[in-house]
Structures are given as structure tokens and as C-alpha cells.
Design an enzyme around this catalytic site. Sequence first.
Site, short mmCIF file in Angstrom:
data_model
loop_
_atom_site.label_atom_id
_atom_site.label_comp_id
_atom_site.label_asym_id
_atom_site.label_seq_id
_atom_site.Cartn_x
_atom_site.Cartn_y
_atom_site.Cartn_z
N GLY A 18 0.78 -1.23 0.00
CA GLY A 18 0.00 0.00 0.00
C GLY A 18 0.80 1.28 0.00
N ASN A 20 1.43 3.04 -2.62
CA ASN A 20 0.69 3.97 -3.49
C ASN A 20 -0.52 4.53 -2.77
OD1 ASN A 20 1.81 4.31 -6.34
ND2 ASN A 20 2.07 2.12 -5.97
N ASN A 114 -5.70 2.82 -12.94
CA ASN A 114 -4.71 1.86 -12.46
C ASN A 114 -3.32 2.46 -12.59
OD1 ASN A 114 -3.67 -0.80 -11.72
ND2 ASN A 114 -3.08 -1.03 -13.86
N HIS A 116 0.55 1.31 -13.19
CA HIS A 116 1.34 0.15 -13.66
C HIS A 116 2.82 0.54 -13.68
CE1 HIS A 116 2.17 -3.59 -15.67
NE2 HIS A 116 3.00 -2.91 -16.45
N ASP A 157 -4.25 -3.58 -18.95
CA ASP A 157 -3.31 -2.46 -19.14
C ASP A 157 -3.49 -1.76 -20.49
OD1 ASP A 157 -2.14 -2.92 -16.61
OD2 ASP A 157 -0.81 -4.44 -17.44
C1 GAR Z 1 3.25 -1.07 -7.47
O1 GAR Z 1 4.54 -1.04 -8.03
C2 GAR Z 1 2.21 -1.06 -8.56
O2 GAR Z 1 2.54 -0.28 -9.66
C3 GAR Z 1 2.18 -2.52 -8.94
O3 GAR Z 1 2.29 -3.21 -7.73
C4 GAR Z 1 3.00 -2.41 -6.77
C5 GAR Z 1 2.14 -2.27 -5.54
O4 GAR Z 1 2.82 -1.62 -4.49
N1 GAR Z 1 0.99 -2.83 -9.68
C6 GAR Z 1 0.96 -3.71 -10.68
O5 GAR Z 1 1.90 -4.35 -11.04
C7 GAR Z 1 -0.40 -3.84 -11.36
N2 GAR Z 1 -0.25 -4.44 -12.66
P1 GAR Z 1 2.08 -0.93 -3.28
O6 GAR Z 1 1.11 -1.95 -2.69
O7 GAR Z 1 3.20 -0.61 -2.32
O8 GAR Z 1 1.38 0.30 -3.76
#
Ligand code: GAR
Length: 204
Positions: A18, A20, A114, A116, A157
Site C-alpha cells: 500500500g 501507493n 490503475n 502500472h 493495461d
Molecule cells: C506497485 O509497483 C504497482 O505499480 C504494482 O504493484 C506495486 C504495488 O505496491 N501494480 C501492478 O503491477 C499492477 N499491474 P504498493 O502496494 O506498495 O502500492
Amino acid sequence: MADGKRLARIAVMVSGGGTNLQALIDAQKNGIIKSGEIVLVISSNPDAYAIKRAEAAGIPAVSVVKKECGSQQAFEAGIRQKLTEYGADIIVLAGFMSILSENFTGSYPKRIINVHPSLIPSFCGKGFYGLRVHEAALAYGVKVTGATVHFVNEIPDGGEIIRQKAVYIEPGDTPETLQKRVMREAEWIILPEAVEQVSVQMMR
Ligand code: GAR
């Protein structure tokens, strides 16, 4: 209220650490997000650290777990129910690792966004998530990667791009060091900016 208009109600969907989500919470506090408010966090994983981040910020957090629901349809029905209950205008997938069906994404056109961790259309689509994206970028030998925020449609995506930011690969990078730099230099910046942009557009 921004300019007398109501704030866009934002639901953030998560599965893991989490960071982000944290960037969105911080952006709301420091005024980068001023046209929307995070009203709900939905986790597909009951043990996600993201839930603790939501709770620490006083944001309601619920888990909707696919295994417990029994089917994709029931899983998505559980999510829909929460989104409706909290009156979500915008749905942000912030490290949400479950696939959503066309039936679900088609119900919220231009309302799901989203983040990515690559420059789409490179290293994206089915099977490219989390650390795998950075492993693929390093294996290919690209010298520049980055992050993309996009609307979600029926193509994984494949929805319209809202924002992108490039990040240089450095000698000696591992998937882990690259992931951290892409988050810090790109994701945590462009995700809040995109959420503010979409909030403004939605409440116009
Ligand atoms: C992030 O790097 C996000 O961009 C990626 O997972 C991570 C989650 O981190 N998402 C994907 O790959 C979706 N295709 P977080 O839980 O610390 O935000």
C-alpha cells in the site's frame, strides 16, 4: 468542497504493502488531491499492510477475499456492493493484484484508474505485475523504464493513458532496487496527480 463543488468520492483497491495508497493519503493531506476524498479502501487480501495504512488515516477499510466469495462473480458482487454503499465516483487500483472481469470494468467506464510500473505498452498485460515487470525490463536490457497511470477497460493495461513518467535504469540495478526507484520517482508522483485530474474532470 473545491470551488463550491462536491468532492469526488474515491475508493482505493489494494492487495499488499500500500505505498501507493500512502502516496494518495499524503497527497490529500498536502493539497495535491483537493477535488476528491478517499472514502474507502478495499483489500483483496485481509493481511495487507495497506489496511493498516488506511486505518491509521481514519479511512474505512474492508476486505473482499476471492477465495471466501467462492467465484469471480461473487467476488465482484462483493466489491460492487461496497462501492455502492460508499457512493464511490472513482475507483483507484493501487497495487490491486486480482483480475477484474470485462463485466465489472464495463460497468465503470472512465471511472477506474490503475497504476502500472512500466511505460505502457512495454512490459504490461497478462502476467506482468509487481516485481515481474521490473525483472522483465532488466532481462530485456532497456535503459529507461517508468510508470503509467491509465483508465481501466476490458484489455489488461490497455485503457487510455492519463500520465507517464520515465525512470532511468542504473548499473547494478536489481528488480528490487528498480521497483523502489520507479515507485519513488514515478508512481507516487503521477498517481496522485492523475487522481486529482480525474476528480476535477468528473465533478465538472
Ligand atoms: C506497485 O509497483 C504497482 O505499480 C504494482 O504493484 C506495486 C504495488 O505496491 N501494480 C501492478 O503491477 C499492477 N499491474 P504498493 O502496494 O506498495 O502500492
